[in-house]
Design a protein around this motif. Structure first.
Motif, mmCIF file in Angstrom:
data_model
loop_
_atom_site.group_PDB
_atom_site.id
_atom_site.type_symbol
_atom_site.label_atom_id
_atom_site.label_comp_id
_atom_site.label_asym_id
_atom_site.label_seq_id
_atom_site.Cartn_x
_atom_site.Cartn_y
_atom_site.Cartn_z
ATOM 1 N N ARG B 100 9.176 37.008 46.455
ATOM 2 C CA ARG B 100 9.657 35.548 47.066
ATOM 3 C C ARG B 100 8.560 34.778 47.412
ATOM 4 O O ARG B 100 8.595 33.425 47.440
ATOM 5 C CB ARG B 100 10.601 36.282 48.276
ATOM 6 N N MET B 101 7.409 35.462 48.213
ATOM 7 C CA MET B 101 6.401 34.647 48.678
ATOM 8 C C MET B 101 5.690 34.023 47.427
ATOM 9 O O MET B 101 5.216 33.148 47.518
ATOM 10 C CB MET B 101 5.368 35.545 49.386
ATOM 11 N N ARG B 102 5.341 34.683 46.303
ATOM 12 C CA ARG B 102 4.814 34.127 45.316
ATOM 13 C C ARG B 102 5.303 33.149 44.702
ATOM 14 O O ARG B 102 4.567 31.924 44.559
ATOM 15 C CB ARG B 102 4.769 35.156 44.075
ATOM 16 N N ARG B 103 6.641 33.003 44.679
ATOM 17 C CA ARG B 103 7.391 31.798 44.265
ATOM 18 C C ARG B 103 6.969 30.654 45.259
ATOM 19 O O ARG B 103 7.038 29.451 44.835
ATOM 20 C CB ARG B 103 8.826 32.029 44.258
ATOM 21 N N GLY B 104 7.284 31.078 46.490
ATOM 22 C CA GLY B 104 7.003 30.019 47.736
ATOM 23 C C GLY B 104 5.573 29.397 47.635
ATOM 24 O O GLY B 104 5.350 28.167 47.755
ATOM 25 N N LEU B 105 4.718 30.193 47.327
ATOM 26 C CA LEU B 105 3.291 29.752 47.345
ATOM 27 C C LEU B 105 3.088 28.816 46.180
ATOM 28 O O LEU B 105 2.108 28.123 46.145
ATOM 29 C CB LEU B 105 2.349 30.712 47.311
ATOM 30 N N PHE B 106 3.966 28.909 44.937
ATOM 31 C CA PHE B 106 3.798 28.202 43.888
ATOM 32 C C PHE B 106 4.783 27.031 44.386
ATOM 33 O O PHE B 106 4.936 26.086 43.451
ATOM 34 C CB PHE B 106 4.472 28.634 42.530
ATOM 35 N N GLY B 107 5.397 26.764 45.630
ATOM 36 C CA GLY B 107 6.101 25.513 45.612
ATOM 37 C C GLY B 107 7.541 25.439 45.055
ATOM 38 O O GLY B 107 8.409 24.493 45.042
ATOM 39 N N LEU B 108 7.918 26.883 44.814
ATOM 40 C CA LEU B 108 9.151 26.889 43.930
ATOM 41 C C LEU B 108 10.087 27.299 44.907
ATOM 42 O O LEU B 108 10.172 28.288 45.845
ATOM 43 C CB LEU B 108 9.207 27.778 42.760
ATOM 44 N N PRO B 110 13.608 29.456 46.146
ATOM 45 C CA PRO B 110 13.976 30.947 45.983
ATOM 46 C C PRO B 110 15.041 30.869 44.791
ATOM 47 O O PRO B 110 15.686 29.970 44.544
ATOM 48 C CB PRO B 110 14.996 31.147 47.323
ATOM 49 N N ASP B 111 14.733 31.989 43.796
ATOM 50 C CA ASP B 111 15.807 32.313 42.959
ATOM 51 C C ASP B 111 16.007 33.699 42.896
ATOM 52 O O ASP B 111 15.243 34.479 42.092
ATOM 53 C CB ASP B 111 14.914 31.841 41.395
ATOM 54 N N GLU B 112 16.771 34.222 43.711
ATOM 55 C CA GLU B 112 17.051 35.721 43.858
ATOM 56 C C GLU B 112 17.582 36.456 42.364
ATOM 57 O O GLU B 112 17.047 37.381 42.259
ATOM 58 C CB GLU B 112 18.146 36.009 44.918
ATOM 59 N N GLU B 113 18.189 35.778 41.780
ATOM 60 C CA GLU B 113 18.635 36.055 40.296
ATOM 61 C C GLU B 113 17.480 36.463 39.632
ATOM 62 O O GLU B 113 17.214 37.568 39.057
ATOM 63 C CB GLU B 113 19.520 35.082 39.683
ATOM 64 N N TYR B 114 16.708 35.641 39.354
ATOM 65 C CA TYR B 114 15.434 35.735 38.601
ATOM 66 C C TYR B 114 14.341 36.894 39.090
ATOM 67 O O TYR B 114 13.864 37.782 38.468
ATOM 68 C CB TYR B 114 14.612 34.469 38.485
ATOM 69 N N VAL B 115 14.429 36.744 40.391
ATOM 70 C CA VAL B 115 13.477 37.851 41.025
ATOM 71 C C VAL B 115 13.916 39.449 40.860
ATOM 72 O O VAL B 115 13.312 39.992 40.489
ATOM 73 C CB VAL B 115 13.256 37.466 42.445
ATOM 74 N N ASN B 116 15.307 39.377 41.034
ATOM 75 C CA ASN B 116 15.927 40.507 40.643
ATOM 76 C C ASN B 116 15.805 41.095 39.205
ATOM 77 O O ASN B 116 15.602 42.310 39.149
ATOM 78 C CB ASN B 116 17.442 40.593 41.216
ATOM 79 N N ILE B 145 2.453 42.729 37.345
ATOM 80 C CA ILE B 145 2.875 41.893 36.407
ATOM 81 C C ILE B 145 4.017 41.004 36.721
ATOM 82 O O ILE B 145 4.486 39.847 36.266
ATOM 83 C CB ILE B 145 3.435 42.666 35.160
ATOM 84 N N ALA B 146 5.152 41.679 37.546
ATOM 85 C CA ALA B 146 6.116 40.841 38.243
ATOM 86 C C ALA B 146 5.723 39.781 38.820
ATOM 87 O O ALA B 146 6.250 38.804 38.964
ATOM 88 C CB ALA B 146 7.007 41.493 38.986
ATOM 89 N N LYS B 147 4.679 40.063 39.772
ATOM 90 C CA LYS B 147 4.110 38.781 40.586
ATOM 91 C C LYS B 147 3.636 37.647 39.680
ATOM 92 O O LYS B 147 3.823 36.714 39.691
ATOM 93 C CB LYS B 147 2.774 39.210 41.338
ATOM 94 N N ALA B 148 2.740 38.010 38.510
ATOM 95 C CA ALA B 148 2.305 37.026 37.741
ATOM 96 C C ALA B 148 3.422 36.135 37.097
ATOM 97 O O ALA B 148 3.224 34.845 36.573
ATOM 98 C CB ALA B 148 1.427 37.699 36.630
ATOM 99 N N LEU B 149 4.552 36.806 36.788
ATOM 100 C CA LEU B 149 5.741 36.192 36.329
ATOM 101 C C LEU B 149 6.663 35.429 37.004
ATOM 102 O O LEU B 149 7.305 34.670 36.962
ATOM 103 C CB LEU B 149 6.495 37.173 35.410
ATOM 104 N N ALA B 150 6.430 35.456 38.663
ATOM 105 C CA ALA B 150 7.227 35.078 39.584
ATOM 106 C C ALA B 150 7.516 33.517 39.350
ATOM 107 O O ALA B 150 8.595 33.031 39.696
ATOM 108 C CB ALA B 150 6.904 35.500 40.856
ATOM 109 N N HIS B 151 6.480 32.989 39.077
ATOM 110 C CA HIS B 151 6.630 31.330 38.840
ATOM 111 C C HIS B 151 6.953 30.962 37.594
ATOM 112 O O HIS B 151 6.854 29.671 37.243
ATOM 113 C CB HIS B 151 5.313 30.684 39.607
ATOM 114 N N LYS B 152 7.398 31.945 36.663
ATOM 115 C CA LYS B 152 7.953 31.524 35.201
ATOM 116 C C LYS B 152 6.880 30.638 34.506
ATOM 117 O O LYS B 152 7.046 29.428 34.338
ATOM 118 C CB LYS B 152 9.150 30.579 35.227
#
Ligand SMILES: Nc1ncnc2c1ncn2[C@@H]1O[C@H](COP(=O)(O)OP(=O)(O)O)[C@@H](O)[C@H]1O
Ligand SMILES: [Mg+2]
Lengths: 255, 282
Positions: B100-108, B110-116, B145-152
């Motif tokens: 969640r934080m990784r997405r936020g730090l990229f300015g995105l 929340p996308d719980e569906e994608y994160v899950n 790997i999940a963190k690297a993909l968090a911001h798509k």
């Protein structure tokens, strides 16, 4: 440039660490404050009854608050940065597209909020001992709390960016910040000092933080409170600029 | 039109006296899978650090989706998902919080569906609410790997993701990377497991001592080495025959020469041999 989600997330990251261990973060300053009031207010207070027309136990409140809260404000960003260096997670901050301004503000807010939280707690503890809760001059009171805790947070960020290990961080705190705090006329008034020491005190930034806050809280002062606010504001702005520059240049954070 | 996801052109980087990168030149087209092969100290990690702004190159050109990471880092950082070589984690947070934080730090948002979905894909769903220090090495790697993909990101870069990882995890990772590639992701994987390159990569870049020695399609590269036919002749001796110039074996001639040949076996060329040949030549 500020992107609200990015700044919010960084601030969340920098506050959640101390909130997760809040019993430590908050517990230790409160215990220390209680000790001070027991020793100074109780034992010493019967000998030094008044300073500047204020009961001694009340006179020391603002200084006591600052001593604890600024230490917390300083420790928050500095320890966060050094832990990131140790654990290799600096890239959590370096890989995302955070601007220098967002990084400056995120670390500042983390330290500032922790400092303010500790401040409020110690004021509350002090109120229980002395009955004095409310400040005399709200605006100056709040400005001084924000400038002083913010300045120490940004100092912590700079030292955290510069430091290579935890000893340097605690060393700076022990050998520079703590003496500066104790010599900042928080337990005595300037006229109790010899002339040379009085003059030297005027070069200690902490003196202005303490004196300005004391004016805001108690309405008594050594120097013109606006001058104290001005000095504190100036220190705040200069440190803000230095923080921004360090992040902008990626100073000591890259490879 | 095929777009270039990554361009490296005569990239140089020194650490004091040491020239970690001397001449790195290759181009990764969008949607391709490139394996970056090289021995330890070849400068693979340094090259990746030049991409993400952790380090500044001394010379040459780098483009990420057409932009220079040193000129327009905010743009290039959005495009890049980087899985670092070192196994690192922040002990204070849980995998779910980290994503969640990784997405936020990229300015995105929340996308719980994608994160899950990510947690599920990387078999971390069971562990999503435990502190990261309780994760095993393999789980930490998957979390990275999940963190690297968090911001798509559109480009995924993995720096030796399979070093010290068990076979099962490696295979499931390969499968996952294959899926990502199918969805159009550009992937660069550094490794010194040569089978990995042979199995997954469209193209292979071989790097040694800071130089790109070779960059071509895996197929062409494998074609550089001849297939070998091994057989046992009528006297029980093992004979090896190399493939002809144009590829393939002249079976008529072989059956004439060795009328009673048995135990015929074709030995496929191995990237490893080519790799060793190239890195030794230098
Ligand atoms: N920060 C650094 N300071 C000095 N030398 C470095 C630094 N980072 C890498 N190197 C050196 O650069 C060379 C390339 O290292 P690296 O990029 O890690 O290679 P690889 O990832 O291919 O194993 C090595 O000789 C390494 O010691
Ligand atoms: Mg490496």
């Amino acid at each position: 440039m500020i992107h609200p989600i990015r700044l919010w997330t960084l601030t969340y990251k920098e506050t959640s660490r101390f909130l997760k261990v809040w019993t430590q973060t908050v517990g230790s300053p409160v215990v220390i404050a209680v000790m001070y009031f027991a020793v100074f207010g109780g034992a010493l207070g019967s000998r030094i009854t008044e300073l500047k027309g204020v009961p001694y136990s009340i006179f020391i409140i603002p200084g006591l608050v600052l001593l604890q809260s600024t230490t917390n404000a300083y420790m928050n960003p500095s320890s966060s940065l050094i832990i990131a260096k140790y654990s290799g997670t600096m890239s959590d901050i370096l890989l995302p597209p955070l601007s220098a301004l967002e990084k400056t503000l995120g670390y500042l807010l983390g330290g500032l909020l922790r400092g303010l939280m500790v401040s409020i707690l110690i004021f509350a503890v002090a109120g229980v001992f002395t009955g004095k809760y409310m400040p005399e001059h709200w605006l100056i009171f709040l400005a001084m709390l924000i400038f002083s805790n913010g300045a120490f947070a940004m100092l912590g960020t700079l030292i955290g960016i510069w430091a290579k290990n935890f000893d340097q961080i605690s060393g700076f705190s022990t050998f520079v910040l703590t003496p500066m705090g104790f010599l900042g006329a928080i337990f005595y008034s300037l006229d109790m000092l010899p002339p040379l020491a009085q003059t030297l005190s005027l070069f200690n930034p902490f003196f202005y933080f303490a004196d300005g806050l004391r004016y805001g809280f108690l309405g008594v002062q050594e120097v013109d409170p606006l001058f104290s606010v001005g000095m504190a504001g100036l220190i705040f702005v200069v440190l803000f600029g230095l923080n921004w520059l360090a992040f902008f240049k990626n100073w000591r954070l890259g490879i | 039109m095929t777009q270039n996801a990554l361009v490296f052109n005569k990239v140089e980087k020194s650490f004091g006296e040491l020239k970690a990168l001397k001449n790195i030149s290759f181009t990764v087209e969008a949607g391709t899978f490139v394996a970056l092969l090289g021995p330890n100290g070849a400068g693979k990690t340094t090259l990746i650090n030049c991409l993400n702004g952790l380090t500044k190159r001394d010379g040459g050109e780098i483009l990420v989706m057409g932009e220079d990471p040193e000129v327009n880092p905010l743009h290039t950082k959005m495009a890049l998902g980087i899985v670092e070589q070192e196994l690192v984690f922040d002990p204070f947070f849980t995998p779910l919080e980290m994503l969640r934080m990784r997405r936020g730090l990229f300015g995105l948002k929340p996308d719980e569906e994608y994160v899950n979905w990510l947690l599920d894909k990387l078999s971390l769903t069971d562990k999503k609410n435990v502190r990261a220090r309780q994760l095993s090495g393999g789980m930490k790697r998957r979390l990275m790997i999940a963190k690297a993909l968090a911001h798509k990101p559109t480009i995924l870069i993995l720096d030796e993701p399979t070093a010290g990882v068990d076979v099962e995890l490696r295979n499931s990772l390969y499968e996952f990377l294959g899926e990502l590639k199918k969805e159009g992701m550009t992937i660069v994987l550094t490794t010194h497991y040569i089978e990995e390159a042979q199995l997954l990569a469209d193209k292979v870049a071989i790097q040694d001592a800071g130089e790109t020695l070779i960059f071509e399609s895996t197929k062409t590269l494998l074609g550089r080495k001849k297939k070998i036919l091994e057989l046992t002749n009528e006297d029980g001796e093992v004979v090896t025959l190399e493939e002809g110039e144009k590829g393939g074996f002249n079976l008529e001639k072989i059956s004439a020469d060795y009328p009673r040949a048995h135990n015929l076996r074709v030995i496929e060329p191995k990237l490893e041999d080519i790799f060793l040949e190239f890195t030794k030549k230098k």
